[in-house]
Write a protein that holds these residues in place. Structure first.
Motif, PDB file in Angstrom:
ATOM      1  N   ALA A 115       0.830  -1.209   0.000  1.00 28.52           N
ATOM      2  CA  ALA A 115       0.000   0.000   0.000  1.00 28.52           C
ATOM      3  C   ALA A 115       0.864   1.259   0.000  1.00 28.52           C
ATOM      4  N   GLN A 116       1.919   1.260   0.841  1.00 32.04           N
ATOM      5  CA  GLN A 116       2.811   2.433   0.907  1.00 32.04           C
ATOM      6  C   GLN A 116       3.554   2.629  -0.409  1.00 32.04           C
ATOM      7  N   LEU A 117       3.954   1.518  -1.029  1.00 33.78           N
ATOM      8  CA  LEU A 117       4.623   1.607  -2.340  1.00 33.78           C
ATOM      9  C   LEU A 117       3.715   2.258  -3.364  1.00 33.78           C
TER      10      LEU A 117
ATOM     11  N   GLY B  58       5.480   5.511  -3.599  1.00 28.72           N
ATOM     12  CA  GLY B  58       6.676   5.119  -4.325  1.00 28.72           C
ATOM     13  C   GLY B  58       7.832   4.958  -3.354  1.00 28.72           C
ATOM     14  N   ASN B  59       9.039   5.194  -3.816  1.00 30.34           N
ATOM     15  CA  ASN B  59      10.229   4.981  -2.975  1.00 30.34           C
ATOM     16  C   ASN B  59      10.498   6.185  -2.074  1.00 30.34           C
ATOM     17  N   SER B  60       9.637   6.427  -1.094  1.00 29.73           N
ATOM     18  CA  SER B  60       9.777   7.593  -0.224  1.00 29.73           C
ATOM     19  C   SER B  60      10.716   7.295   0.947  1.00 29.73           C
ATOM     20  N   GLU B  61      11.112   8.358   1.644  1.00 31.16           N
ATOM     21  CA  GLU B  61      11.967   8.211   2.832  1.00 31.16           C
ATOM     22  C   GLU B  61      11.235   7.432   3.924  1.00 31.16           C
ATOM     23  N   GLU B  62       9.908   7.698   4.053  1.00 29.44           N
ATOM     24  CA  GLU B  62       9.115   6.996   5.076  1.00 29.44           C
ATOM     25  C   GLU B  62       9.120   5.487   4.814  1.00 29.44           C
ATOM     26  N   LEU B  63       8.998   5.128   3.535  1.00 27.33           N
ATOM     27  CA  LEU B  63       8.980   3.707   3.183  1.00 27.33           C
ATOM     28  C   LEU B  63      10.349   3.081   3.433  1.00 27.33           C
TER      29      LEU B  63
ATOM     30  N   GLU C  24      13.683  -0.623   6.654  1.00 28.08           N
ATOM     31  CA  GLU C  24      14.815  -0.850   7.573  1.00 28.08           C
ATOM     32  C   GLU C  24      14.320  -1.402   8.911  1.00 28.08           C
ATOM     33  N   GLY C  25      13.216  -0.826   9.396  1.00 27.28           N
ATOM     34  CA  GLY C  25      12.654  -1.259  10.679  1.00 27.28           C
ATOM     35  C   GLY C  25      12.206  -2.709  10.649  1.00 27.28           C
ATOM     36  N   LEU C  26      11.550  -3.102   9.550  1.00 33.40           N
ATOM     37  CA  LEU C  26      11.052  -4.485   9.420  1.00 33.40           C
ATOM     38  C   LEU C  26      12.209  -5.484   9.443  1.00 33.40           C
ATOM     39  N   ALA C  27      13.260  -5.189   8.679  1.00 31.88           N
ATOM     40  CA  ALA C  27      14.402  -6.106   8.585  1.00 31.88           C
ATOM     41  C   ALA C  27      15.145  -6.189   9.921  1.00 31.88           C
ATOM     42  N   ALA C  28      15.178  -5.065  10.642  1.00 32.16           N
ATOM     43  CA  ALA C  28      15.901  -5.033  11.924  1.00 32.16           C
ATOM     44  C   ALA C  28      15.134  -5.764  13.023  1.00 32.16           C
TER      45      ALA C  28
END
Length: 481
Positions: free
Chosen positions: A411-413, A417-422, A427-431
């Motif tokens: 949904a965010q994509l 698109g490729n925003s800073e928030e996304l 990064e948060g998900l992978a961490a």
């Protein structure tokens, strides 16, 4: 307006039509045209082009309480608008006689939409006039036979009209954009530069700066003409700067204080101007939505329609949609039903649904509890109930957590698109989850592979990005594509 794009424009917020119609009636130009239409009688005479004969211009100027050198020109323009908009009709072209037109009664007895229709006709007349070069230049360009030599004027009527259309289109886009100036005026140099300076040009060349300066002088004349019809509010270029046109091109990219910027001209679309330019854009085939367009449509139209809206416009549209529905619980159920689906637009519909439900409030609770076991809505329902502070929210399964994660990123994509928030979300998900990619590729969601590919693109750590790309490959293989 020239048709250069088909992508939808951001939605515009319009004032109510009754208010806009009152604004239209009080614009100096339409008010003058109506006064002349009521003044015209059996003795009024027009020339072959429908303009008032010269002898009658002083009387027309007097009726309009105009004085000074430009009085006759202003009276002539008001008369032209009266004829073009049907406030006056030419009865006998040969004799040059006129009568009140059918549309004169519209101004007092018509609907707001009818009044605005007359005003739009006046706008077209003024825009056509604004695209014509200065009359003095025309006179100088007349050859011995009385014909106008356009080549000596360096004037291309079609290009001139297109340029003005483009400028007005840019002004509209700036006005309605989420990060634009809104109701604040736009400096004339910025507007002129938006038409001339290529977006990939670093420091403008002297030739480009000269073109910007010339365009500013042209636009200064044009906006002076457009102000009396109510399209714009305009603060003209300072006369002291006009004396030396080159001064207007001095380092426009350099930051200067507001008082300096305002000397170069400031223009703002009026509420009436927003309405008028949107009407012209729609007529030219552009998609130019207005907030409130979807209020009487179904929830599916609301969620799809607001999918590409900026956040504040989506909220304003949703508020109007909810205001038109007296039963909040029924509205919540309708929104949830419309949020289902596995098509490419579905994740963004669910995001808009979640945002809409936050505006419904606590009354939506039963609708959310009804979908807790729904594979597509169960995650959304748990998030909403938890955030709203309700107790007894069942914990999600691990599968549901991963499905909701993929859906949210998808949904965010789609929204940004490729925003800073996304990027931060990725990064948060992978961490947070060390085995995220090992599990994520198995998620049974149509967007899984696309989401993992995006995570591979967006994650700054090369090792993590490689893991994401490998997971995306596995997901695509699993999906058979």
């Amino acid at each position: 307006m020239s048709d250069s794009s088909r992508s939808p424009l951001p939605p515009v917020r319009l004032h109510p039509e009754a208010e806009l119609a009152r604004d239209a009636l009080s614009t100096p130009l339409l008010a003058r045209a109506a006064r002349l239409a009521r003044w015209a009688g059996p003795d009024t005479r027009v020339d072959a082009g429908g303009g008032l004969v010269d002898e009658q211009l002083p009387a027309a100027a007097e009726v309009l309480a105009l004085s000074g050198d430009d009085a006759a020109a202003y009276a002539g323009e008001a008369w032209r608008v009266a004829v073009d908009t049907g406030l006056v009709e030419i009865v006998d072209e040969e004799a040059g006689t006129v009568a009140a037109g059918a549309d004169l009664a519209v101004l007092t007895g018509g609907s707001p939409q009818d009044v605005l229709g007359v005003w739009l006709g006046a706008v077209e007349t003024v825009l056509a006039d604004a695209s014509v070069p200065d009359l003095d230049d025309l006179v100088d360009a007349m050859d011995a036979g009385g014909e106008v030599d356009l080549s000596s004027l360096d004037w291309d009527p079609e290009a001139e009209a297109e340029f003005l259309d483009g400028v007005l289109g840019n002004l509209y886009l700036l006005t309605v954009s989420e990060d634009g100036p809104g109701d604040a005026p736009v400096p004339l140099p910025a507007l002129a530069a938006s038409m001339i300076v290529p977006s990939d040009m670093g420091e403008p060349t002297n030739d480009v700066l000269e073109q910007v300066s010339d365009a500013m002088m042209r636009l200064d004349d044009q906006f002076r003409l457009l102000e009396p019809v109510g399209l714009v509010e305009y603060q003209p270029v300072d006369e002291a700067l006009m004396a030396d046109a080159e001064a207007a091109a001095e380092e426009p990219s350099t930051a200067v204080d507001d008082t300096d910027v305002s000397r170069y001209g400031m223009v703002r679309l009026t509420p009436l101007g927003r309405y008028g330019l949107r009407a012209r854009l729609l007529e030219a085939g552009f998609e130019a939505p207005a907030v409130g367009d979807l209020a009487d449509k179904g929830a599916d139209a609301l969620l799809d329609g607001t999918a590409t809206y900026p956040q504040s416009a989506a909220q304003a549209e949703t508020e109007q949609w909810l205001a038109a529905r007296p039963e909040p619980l029924a509205a919540a159920r309708e929104l949830l039903a419309a949020a289902r689906g596995l098509d490419t637009g579905a994740p963004l519909r669910r995001l808009r649904c979640q945002q809409a439900l936050s505006l419904v409030g606590a009354e939506a609770e039963p609708a959310l509890r009804e979908v807790l076991d729904d594979p597509e809505l169960g995650g959304l329902a748990r998030v909403w109930l938890s955030e709203a502070g309700f107790a007894d929210v069942p914990a999600p399964s691990q599968d549901l957590v991963f499905w909701l994660t993929v859906d949210t990123v998808a949904a965010q994509l789609a929204a940004e698109g490729n925003s800073e928030e996304l990027r931060a979300l990725v990064e948060g998900l992978a961490a947070q989850h060390s085995g995220f990619f090992a599990a994520a590729w198995r998620v049974d969601h149509p967007a899984t592979a696309d989401v993992l590919e995006a995570m591979g693109r967006l994650h700054p750590d090369k090792k993590v990005a490689k893991e994401a790309r490998k997971a995306a490959f596995k997901a695509r293989s699993q999906q058979g594509g």
